[in-house]
Design an enzyme around this catalytic site. Structure first.
Site, mmCIF file in Angstrom:
data_model
loop_
_atom_site.group_PDB
_atom_site.id
_atom_site.type_symbol
_atom_site.label_atom_id
_atom_site.label_comp_id
_atom_site.label_asym_id
_atom_site.label_seq_id
_atom_site.Cartn_x
_atom_site.Cartn_y
_atom_site.Cartn_z
ATOM 1 N N SER A 185 0.854 -1.183 0.000
ATOM 2 C CA SER A 185 0.000 0.000 0.000
ATOM 3 C C SER A 185 0.889 1.232 0.000
ATOM 4 C CB SER A 185 -0.907 0.015 1.232
ATOM 5 O OG SER A 185 -1.549 1.273 1.379
ATOM 6 N N TYR A 198 -1.088 -0.974 10.533
ATOM 7 C CA TYR A 198 -1.328 -1.283 9.120
ATOM 8 C C TYR A 198 -0.218 -0.695 8.253
ATOM 9 C CZ TYR A 198 -3.584 -1.452 4.557
ATOM 10 O OH TYR A 198 -3.863 -1.690 3.238
#
Length: 297
Positions: A185, A198
């Site tokens: 990401s 995350y």
């Protein structure tokens, strides 16, 4: 000393120009690939007969399963949501004629890998898409304010990629070919407050992928980190699509054209442009920080 100091700025300017030229050439590479597809349909099938996709029941994993089948691959779908995989699998078999194998497994657990390895041991696996991942909390929050599910997040986001890569990379090394796509990401490219765990897990995926590519590129294996910005998935509450937020299908179709473009890709032209703007912002913040520190001293 004064002469050395005078030479410093021309050298610095040259290095900055060289950096910008390389960035520009990379951007042109994305642009030309976007406009003129350069990978033949046979490229993916040449890696091997089967593609393994984790987190395949929905979102990006579902899109990779469908698109790789469209490009000639048989698909192994792995997820904990059996019903969703069965629906997708039937669609793939009916629309493409490719074979689909479904494995139900919960990647928040670390006891599943012996079972997965047994299920795929006789398959010639040419492609692995390590896609499965989770947010600790759907809403942004401070680390101590969120759920205490650290082990599940680490198992799902990090351990899954390491373990699946270890299982499948062995046969790729023996056959001297293969493609591994690790879905990271853009959040992994910088510290991201309120998504600390995350963000850190995705930073691991990107770094791990780049290191492995350096190790195995000479053996004919492509290992790439895919680091998108916005994708409309259940994880993002199926956000409305626009020029930046892509649908999973649109993103995956574009990203598969960039698999030979280095050890990291943002996956599509819009996200590549966005990454350049983010780089400029980070450089501006760093200059501002240095100026503030200089004034304080």
């Amino acid at each position: 000393m004064e002469q050395d100091f005078q030479q410093f700025f021309p050298v610095l300017g040259f290095l900055l120009c060289l950096y910008l030229i390389l960035k520009f050439l990379l951007f042109l590479n994305y642009l030309f690939t976007h406009l003129w597809r350069i990978l033949p349909q046979s490229f993916f099938r040449s890696m091997g007969q089967w593609a393994v996709v984790t987190g395949a029941g929905d979102g990006i994993g579902k899109a990779y399963s469908i698109e790789l089948a469209n490009r000639g691959m048989n698909i192994v779908m792995i997820s904990r949501t059996m019903e969703k995989m069965q629906i997708v699998g039937r669609h793939i078999e009916k629309s493409t004629g490719r074979n689909v194998k479904i494995i139900q497994a919960d990647f928040t657990k670390d006891s599943i890998y012996g079972y997965i390895e047994e299920c795929i041991k006789d398959l010639e696996i040419g492609i692995l898409v390590n896609n499965v991942g989770m947010l600790p909390n759907l809403d942004p929050c401070r680390f101590l304010s969120g759920k205490d599910n650290d082990k599940s997040v680490i198992n799902c986001n990090i351990t899954s990629t390491v373990k699946m890569t270890r299982i499948i990379l062995r046969q790729m090394e023996q056959r001297k070919k293969g493609l591994i796509l690790n879905i990271s990401s853009a959040f992994g490219g910088f510290p991201c407050p309120l998504y600390a765990l995350y963000s850190a897990s995705k930073a691991f995926i990107t770094t791990f992928s780049k290191a492995l590519q350096a190790e195995y590129k000479s053996k004919g294996i492509i290992i790439q980190a895919v680091t998108p910005y916005g994708i409309s998935t259940p994880m993002t509450r199926n956000a409305s699509t626009n020029i930046i937020t892509k649908s999973p299908g649109d993103f995956v179709r574009q990203s598969l054209n960039y698999v030979t473009n280095g050890d990291e890709t943002y996956g599509c032209l819009a996200h590549e442009v966005l990454s350049k703007e983010h780089d400029k912002l980070q450089r501006g913040q760093m200059v501002g920080y240095k100026e503030m520190r200089a004034k304080q001293q």
